[in-house]
Design an enzyme around this catalytic site. Structure first.
Site, PDB file in Angstrom:
ATOM      1  N   HIS A 150       0.876  -1.132  -0.013  1.00 59.30           N
ATOM      2  CA  HIS A 150      -0.112   0.125  -0.196  1.00 59.30           C
ATOM      3  C   HIS A 150       0.816   1.283   0.049  1.00 59.30           C
ATOM      4  O   HIS A 150       1.951   1.149   0.779  1.00 59.30           O
ATOM      5  CB  HIS A 150      -0.859  -0.123   1.155  1.00 59.30           C
ATOM      6  N   CYS A 202      -3.469   2.682  -4.582  1.00 55.08           N
ATOM      7  CA  CYS A 202      -4.342   3.362  -3.671  1.00 55.08           C
ATOM      8  C   CYS A 202      -4.646   4.666  -4.304  1.00 55.08           C
ATOM      9  O   CYS A 202      -3.590   5.420  -3.764  1.00 55.08           O
ATOM     10  CB  CYS A 202      -4.290   3.400  -2.189  1.00 55.08           C
ATOM     11  N   HIS A 248      -7.632   0.429  -4.582  1.00 53.25           N
ATOM     12  CA  HIS A 248      -8.363   1.457  -3.712  1.00 53.25           C
ATOM     13  C   HIS A 248      -8.933   2.377  -4.467  1.00 53.25           C
ATOM     14  O   HIS A 248      -8.103   3.398  -4.933  1.00 53.25           O
ATOM     15  CB  HIS A 248      -7.581   1.603  -2.584  1.00 53.25           C
ATOM     16  N   ASP A 252     -13.247   3.124  -1.036  1.00 53.62           N
ATOM     17  CA  ASP A 252     -12.212   3.567   0.321  1.00 53.62           C
ATOM     18  C   ASP A 252     -12.739   4.775   0.799  1.00 53.62           C
ATOM     19  O   ASP A 252     -13.258   5.805   0.241  1.00 53.62           O
ATOM     20  CB  ASP A 252     -10.976   3.346   0.159  1.00 53.62           C
ATOM     21  N   HIS A 253     -12.603   5.037   2.153  1.00 52.64           N
ATOM     22  CA  HIS A 253     -12.731   6.348   2.674  1.00 52.64           C
ATOM     23  C   HIS A 253     -13.990   7.289   2.055  1.00 52.64           C
ATOM     24  O   HIS A 253     -13.832   8.185   1.637  1.00 52.64           O
ATOM     25  CB  HIS A 253     -11.435   7.155   2.605  1.00 52.64           C
ATOM     26  N   TYR A 287     -14.859   4.212   7.047  1.00 55.66           N
ATOM     27  CA  TYR A 287     -15.353   2.991   6.930  1.00 55.66           C
ATOM     28  C   TYR A 287     -16.859   2.892   7.101  1.00 55.66           C
ATOM     29  O   TYR A 287     -17.330   1.936   7.515  1.00 55.66           O
ATOM     30  CB  TYR A 287     -14.639   1.847   7.292  1.00 55.66           C
TER      31      TYR A 287
HETATM   32  C1  DNO Z   1      -6.636   3.165   5.670  1.00 55.64           C
HETATM   33  C2  DNO Z   1      -5.891   1.905   5.033  1.00 55.64           C
HETATM   34  C3  DNO Z   1      -4.733   1.489   5.603  1.00 55.64           C
HETATM   35  C4  DNO Z   1      -4.223  -0.017   4.716  1.00 55.64           C
HETATM   36  C5  DNO Z   1      -2.936  -0.483   5.182  1.00 55.64           C
HETATM   37  C6  DNO Z   1      -2.676  -1.468   4.459  1.00 55.64           C
HETATM   38  O1  DNO Z   1      -7.697   3.291   5.732  1.00 55.64           O
HETATM   39  O2  DNO Z   1      -5.772   2.083   3.538  1.00 55.64           O
HETATM   40  O3  DNO Z   1      -4.625   1.195   6.877  1.00 55.64           O
HETATM   41  O4  DNO Z   1      -5.322  -0.828   4.870  1.00 55.64           O
HETATM   42  O5  DNO Z   1      -1.892   0.604   5.178  1.00 55.64           O
HETATM   43  O6  DNO Z   1      -1.500  -2.297   5.011  1.00 55.64           O
END
Ligand code: DNO
Length: 386
Positions: free
Chosen positions: A240, A278, A305, A346-347, A363
């Site tokens: 990531h 991401c 992501h 995500d987010h 989340y």
């Molecule tokens: C946060 C995530 C991170 C991700 C880690 C992967 O929302 O994107 O915590 O899961 O960094 O190791």
């Protein structure tokens, strides 16, 4: 892309049957009940895989199989911890779980200053206020020479902040930066720590002799040791990117930009050594052109992501809409180039009562459901263009 969802295990109030109803195809999860560094036994892995299968879904991605700090800073016990990691990978491989996301960020997994920054429409989003981050560094953490890490404009904002910061504001900053964003991802600090700042200082100390080159060397060492088991079981590792993609608190960060990605892929030039694209983390650095990066690194991306950030002129950044044109372009690239790759939204914003549900920061249910609908719409459109 395969539509996946980060789910926090059987105790997650968002159930597998809810996820099936909203079009989720695969699950992204971890064995959250096991501490970092411990072996994931075959039994534990199979139990989780079968629980998900009983819910009519599949365990598509592990996020994360955490890399212990000692592996990152090169501590005396790192070989033992890498052996444990290899054992966990073997057990995942045997169970057919073959995409593994991890990160190589020292101490802090991801960082935000505000978890509920209001939007004009009544929802709220995650926010990174650079001046508040610098304030935390200089006046709460009191790190030696901290001021030297920040630019003059940010330091001027810090002094303005100083005039109005209350003890409650400081407490909120500590919670947001090093507690609430960390505990649920298996991070170093959790809600039960009574002096998180002291613990954080001790953790930073572990890295006092580690610069970016040393950290890169340690990442290469780790990857070289795990590649054989990845080859044997066809496991794709996907690191990531650093979030945000810049050094913080004097800690080196090595997955922040085009040159960094190129370097770790070349350092261990094996297709099983890949990237979690991401878009959100990469777009939080004004130096990154996320659309170009997607095109360039699609072949070595094993997991996507879907989210995106807007960077302000002062360096603050905020999560932006999942319909941001840059994200549309990123989704187009992956849907065309890598149609089998797993993708999760995500987010997403906090909305429609989710703020009362105690979900992990970033989340929420409704926000992510809406985001998944948006990204699914983009994918469907892209597929009509083929
Ligand atoms: C946060 C995530 C991170 C991700 C880690 C992967 O929302 O994107 O915590 O899961 O960094 O190791």
């Amino acid at each position: 892309m395969e539509k996946t969802w980060r789910w926090f295990g059987p105790k997650d109030p968002i159930t597998l049957s809810m996820l099936k109803q909203i079009g989720v195809e695969g699950i992204v999860t971890s064995l959250h009940h096991l501490p970092a560094g411990e072996v994931w036994t075959e039994d534990e892995v199979i139990k989780m895989r079968d629980y998900i299968a009983d819910g009519g879904l599949r365990w598509s991605v592990v996020e994360s199989l955490p890399v212990s700090e000692s592996i990152k800073y090169g501590g005396a016990d790192r070989d033992k911890l890498i052996d444990n990691y290899i054992e966990s990978l073997r057990n995942l491989g045997k169970a057919g779980v073959k995409t593994v996301c991890y990160n190589f960020m020292p101490v802090l997994d991801w960082a935000r200053t505000d978890l509920e920054n209001p939007n004009p429409d009544g929802t709220s989003s995650l926010y990174f206020n650079k001046a508040e981050m610098a304030y935390f560094d200089i006046y709460i953490l009191k790190r030696k020479d901290a001021a030297k890490s920040w630019d003059a404009a940010t330091l001027a904002r810090v002094e303005q902040l100083r005039e109005k910061m209350t003890p409650e504001d400081e407490k909120r900053l500590v919670e947001n930066i090093i507690v609430k964003t960390q505990g649920f991802v298996g991070g170093n600090i959790s809600e039960s720590d009574n002096d998180p700042v002291a613990k954080f200082r001790q953790l930073l100390d572990l890295y006092k002799d580690i610069d970016a080159d040393k950290l890169r060397e340690n990442m290469k060492y780790f990857l070289e040791r795990i590649m054989p088991v990845c080859e044997e079981y066809d496991i794709n590792m996907c690191v990531h990117p650093d979030d945000p993609p810049m050094p913080l608190f004097g800690l080196p960060r090595i997955v922040t930009c085009d040159a960094d990605i190129d370097a770790f892929l070349k350092a261990v030039d094996n297709p099983h050594n890949g990237l979690t694209f991401c878009a959100g983390s990469l777009s939080a650095g004004a130096h990154n052109d996320v659309v170009e990066l997607a095109k360039k690194y699609a072949p070595r991306t094993h997991f996507v992501h879907a989210r995106i950030c807007r960077v302000m002129p002062d360096g603050d950044f905020k999560e932006s809409s999942h319909l941001d044109p840059r994200l549309i372009e990123v989704v187009r690239t992956f849907e065309r180039e890598r149609p089998d790759v797993p993708m999760r939204v995500d987010h997403a914003p906090l909305m429609l009562g989710d703020e009362k549900m105690g979900y992990n920061a970033g989340y929420s249910f409704h926000g992510r459901m809406l985001a998944l609908g948006m990204v699914s719409g983009i994918m469907a459109t892209v597929n009509t263009e083929k």
